[in-house]
Motif scaffolding. Structure first.
Motif: not given
Length: 1031
Positions: A412-413, A418-423
């Protein structure tokens, strides 16, 4: 930095608050002072600020150049003044710190490397001095000898040794004492420890402590070598016939930028004649992979006369007379570490004030997680995850679940960077990272398969091709945080894919290798996975891989793969003794603890119970003890009814050897739900004819927990206190303490409290431990009063254990009387009592400050009890310069007039430990008055302190009193007066002094005469040299 100072004629320091806060500035100026360099302090910043602490001490007495006024005219004048002072004739630097300034570079490096990275957040650094928790270290040989004594003890009825020797409590060994067991001149110690147990942190801490001068001043140089660095990349082959030497190793590891010809010669000269201690970390990581051309160098390292080598227990082929094992954190260490962790992150988490207590409660309620937490790396990861998650609903946290949570957290970190949505769900996180995970899994497995933790660049590139992971994204992959390149400082080759790598901890490599194995079992490469497991299932190097494999399979829905795995483990080839197979089954079964529907549970439990029966029945103790260690790490299994029924069956054996073995095993296991039948069977042993059997049965009863531990059980133990053997009684007290910690029982508390008044010191010591086991449930006015009284006991062990007990009782013990007593115990004559008192005070009040402690000690100086006043003086003296405020010094000067001579003496000694702050006229005048005290010890102490002050003392009054002291009836006072006059130098060479010396030289003891030569040399520069007849 050291180079710059060494080559400088003058060191100019521009002092500001930021300069004083800088660790690097501190190291640089301290080094300049140590090397005798001329220091010119320039003070900047606002007018209110003044240098203090270390900076104030170093620059005390120096004339500052004041550049606070930033006007153009002042800057011009002060710059001219600075240039003029730099040009002044500079005295030759006094080489204070031989053998070599080059050695100082290593000290500075160890001091700079005084922080530990948080594994889950490498940007966060924590001071090693604050974070290092002493690990429980067991001296293996001594432990084995003690156990043999105990096994033979039923032949006699004597109390043997101390409490620790009898009950095998793991003692904390201070690093400075690690060589105490070395009987000859060579100091070689082997330190063993499992994965993640803290061996590397232990080595880093040793290096830091040596660098600060806290330990081992007999060694001119300490060299810390991570043995994994002995690679052919770092040490390429030399010309035929040439080999690397230990000197080459030091140069390459600590002087990577090279040395001038002169420095190289100087280093070689000093290296050859200096006393060196080597710290060799990670023998197990290199022993099977030493490059051929480095084999001789590796052997030379192991032949050095002074070294410590660390290793995992397996793959160790070394034979050392002194062996120790880091067994991880004790229960107390876990609590201490958790509290420190959340105190250090207090600014980052809003709920940190209660987070530590909630986590500790959760750990204590979940035995399997509590067992995992004894390994330092696991505890750090648990703390890190706890700050981001709430596991209060989790009832089982296995090793696999723990590492799975960590990998998810790291992914997740990584995605967030990488500016990805981790939700997203865990499955989606793993899906987004599937290429990176596949690469890490394959690389980890290939490394394990090749038996290496150093992952060569060719293996790296081969894995990139096999997993089709693009090398252009490789640097980004490193951001996941589990893989590191060897030259992390980017010196030399900057292309990451062309470097060697390693996982940040071997347990991560083992976890990722297990992930690879599970996927392979469920894919086209199944046969290769089957052959791998079958070939290596008894190889301890791969045990954790298989444990993780079992846990991952338990989390999956692939029953066929799970069956396949267990068929391989249970199938041929079988272990000849069967022990390793049973140990592996136990460890893997623990990873299935959360899977209540596992259809092979009964079958595997039958294997384990049969293994226990075989091991207990064998004549060799080592067999059942190794099995016992596996059960200790598998808390959920010992609560299984099949295991407990097996224990009952063995307890009913007619074979005394079997009964002794099973009692010993049960006494070392932790139960959370004991069966009534097991407890009843153990109670029958309280009437056994042998005292040793009764004692171990009591110890085993102390391990029982659950609803079956009824009042009847407690009453039976209390009734057994009529036993005639003291060892049995002491074990009953301990058992009652452990049971009382889990069940509210005023009866137990009051009974143990009464024993604190017993005449038997041995019992009082043990009851302190038992009350500590009860924790906060031991808190009552009577208990606290008796423990406070025990802090003054004449026996140091009782005083120490009383402090420990108060600390374990916790906040309910934080009364004024307790806190005051602990503060005065800071001055105890015994080091371990002082340390216990300090730790206890920290537990009772996490926010206690130095000022709080000072205030309590200042009040204690006015106590009506002379012993309290003495302890307060001694405590202030032990704290030294840290508490040398004007208020403290003034109060100690007043105490020099105390009615009790012992208090006056202790006040005098305390002032002597306060450093340069006590060289004021007021203090010296008080000490001069003390030279005429009616008590000889007071006079002796005052004389001794004035001698240390040397030429900083006001001459006239001091000289007159010292001359008078030359006529004292006590020769010790004469001697110190004589030395004090000698330290005053030529200023003390007056006629009165000479006449006093002439009289003193007639002393029949001759002690003064022997010092005459030394003073004559100091006074030789007088225009009329002093000559005194020695006849």
């Amino acid at each position: 930095m050291a180079d710059g100072v060494e080559n400088a004629a003058v060191v100019c320091c521009f002092m500001t608050p930021d300069y004083q806060k800088s660790e690097n500035c501190k190291l640089e100026l301290q080094y300049a002072k140590k090397r005798g360099k001329r220091i010119i302090p320039c003070i900047l910043d606002d007018k209110a600020w003044k240098p203090s602490s270390w900076l104030g001490l170093i620059t005390a007495g120096e004339q500052y150049i004041n550049r606070r006024d930033e006007s153009e005219e002042n800057i011009r004048l002060k710059t001219k003044e600075l240039i003029g002072r730099i040009k002044e004739q500079s005295p030759t630097s006094q080489l204070v710190d031989e053998p070599s300034y080059l050695f100082e570079l290593t000290r500075l490096e160890y001091k700079r490397n005084s922080h530990i990275e948080r594994i889950m957040n490498p940007t966060k650094f924590v001071s090693i001095e604050q974070s290092y928790i002493n690990l429980a270290i067991v001296e293996i040989k001594e432990q084995q000898e003690t156990e043999k004594k105990l096994r033979d003890a039923h032949k006699n009825d004597a109390i043997m040794g101390t409490f620790e020797q009898i009950y095998g409590v793991k003692t904390v060994v201070d690093v400075k004492d690690i060589f105490n067991q070395c009987k000859d001149q060579t100091k070689n110690v082997l330190v063993l420890g499992r994965a993640g147990i803290g061996k590397s942190t232990f080595c880093q801490y040793i290096a830091y402590q040596w660098a600060t001068g806290a330990i081992w001043p007999q060694y001119d140089l300490l060299i810390l070598i991570p043995l994994r660095s002995l690679t052919d990349i770092h040490y390429p082959p030399l010309a035929p016939g040439a080999t690397y030497t230990l000197f080459d190793l030091v140069k390459k590891e600590y002087f990577i930028h090279g040395l001038s010809e002169a420095d190289d010669h100087l280093l070689k000269e000093q290296f050859s004649k200096s006393q060196i201690i080597w710290i060799l970390d990670g023998y197990d990581e290199i022993v099977q992979n030493v490059p051929g051309h480095l084999q001789y160098l590796f052997e030379q390292l192991l032949k050095t006369p002074h070294h410590i080598v660390t290793s995992r227990p397996y793959l160790n082929k070394l034979s050392y007379k002194v062996q120790m094992e880091i067994t991880g954190f004790t229960d107390d260490n876990i609590a201490e570490y958790v509290k420190q962790f959340f105190n250090q992150t207090e600014d980052e988490t809003q709920h940190s004030t209660s987070a530590d207590e909630r986590l500790l409660n959760f750990l204590r309620l979940n035995p399997s997680i509590w067992g995992v937490a004894h390994i330092p790396i696991n505890l750090e990861l648990i703390c890190s995850l706890w700050s981001d998650n709430d596991w209060s609903e989790t009832k089982t946290l296995t090793m696999t679940a723990l590492y799975d949570n960590i990998v998810e957290w790291l992914c997740r970190r990584y995605l967030s960077k990488q500016n990805s949505d981790i939700q997203m769900t865990k499955e989606d996180v793993y899906a987004d990272c599937h290429k990176e995970l596949a690469f890490l899994e394959t690389l980890a497995f290939k490394g394990m398969e090749n038996n290496t933790v150093i992952l060569r660049k060719d293996l790296l590139q081969k894995t990139l091709k096999e997993t089709e992971y693009s090398s252009k994204h490789y640097t980004r992959l490193l951001n996941i945080g589990v893989l590191k390149s060897i030259n992390a400082q980017s010196i030399g080759n900057r292309i990451e894919v062309e470097k060697d790598h390693y996982f940040i901890h071997l347990s991560f490599q083992e976890h990722f290798a297990a992930r690879y194995l599970v996927k392979t079992l469920n894919g086209p490469g199944r046969q290769a996975a089957i052959e791998f497991i079958n070939s290596h299932k008894y190889n301890q190097r791969f045990q954790l891989v298989f444990i993780f494999t079992s846990g991952l399979l338990a989390q999956s829905d692939t029953e066929s793969c799970t069956d396949m795995f267990w068929d391989i483990i249970l199938g041929e080839p079988s272990d000849l003794v069967g022990l390793r197979q049973i140990q592996l089954i136990i460890s893997c079964m623990e990873e299935n603890a959360s899977n209540s529907c596992f259809h092979r549970h009964a079958e595997l439990m039958d294997y384990i119970t049969k293994g226990i029966i075989i091991a207990i029945s064998m004549k060799h103790d080592i067999i059942y003890k190794q099995l016992q260690e596996s059960l200790q790490r598998s808390a959920s299994l010992v609560d299984d009814s099949r295991i407990q029924d097996t224990f009952i069956k063995l307890l009913k054996s007619e074979d005394p050897h079997v009964k002794t073995n099973i009692l010993s095993m049960i006494s070392q296991l932790s139960f959370s739900n004991s069966s009534p039948q097991l407890i009843h069977t153990l109670l029958l042993y309280l009437d056994d004819e042998y005292w040793y059997t009764r004692a171990v049965a009591c110890e085993a009863l102390g391990q029982m927990r659950g609803e079956a531990v009824t009042d009847d059980v407690i009453n039976r133990l209390v009734a057994a206190l009529g036993d005639e053997n003291d060892n049995v009684k002491s074990n009953i007290y301990l058992a009652l303490g452990k049971i009382g910690g889990k069940a509210v029982s005023d009866q137990i508390r009051d009974l143990l409290s009464a024993v604190l008044a017993d005449e038997n010191e041995y019992f009082r010591e043990i009851v302190c431990v038992a009350l500590g086991e009860m924790g906060e449930k031991a808190a009552s006015d009577d208990v606290l009063n008796r423990l406070v009284a025990a802090v003054d006991n004449k026996t140091a062990d009782i005083r120490r254990k009383a402090c420990d007990a108060l600390g374990k009782i916790g906040e309910k013990a934080a009364t004024n009387d307790v806190m005051n007593k602990l503060v005065t115990a800071f001055g105890d004559e015994n080091y371990y009592v002082r340390e216990s008192a300090r730790k206890c005070l920290g537990k009772l009040d996490k926010k206690v400050t130095t000022n709080d402690i000072i205030n309590r000690l200042m009040m204690a100086l006015q106590d009506k009890d002379a012993n309290v006043r003495r302890r307060a003086c001694a405590s202030l003296g032990e704290m030294g310069e840290e508490v040398a405020t004007n208020d403290v010094i003034n109060r100690l000067m007043i105490t020099l007039g105390d009615e009790n001579p012992n208090v006056r003496e202790d006040a005098c000694k305390a002032l002597g430990k306060m450093g340069e702050r006590t060289t004021s006229d007021d203090v010296i005048n008080k000490l001069v008055i003390a030279l005429a005290d009616e008590n000889a010890n007071v006079r002796w102490s005052a004389c001794q302190i004035l001698r240390k002050m040397g030429e900083k003392t006001p001459i006239n009054d001091v000289i007159n009193e010292l001359v008078a002291a030359l006529k004292d009836e006590h020769w010790n006072i004469k001697r110190y007066a004589y030395n004090a006059l000698g330290d005053l130098g030529e200023k003390a060479a007056t006629n009165d002094v000479i006449n006093g010396l002439m009289t003193a030289l007639e002393d029949c003891y001759g002690n003064v005469k022997r010092l005459h030569a030394k003073l004559s040399e100091k006074w030789a520069k007088r225009q009329q040299p002093m000559t005194l007849s020695m006849d």
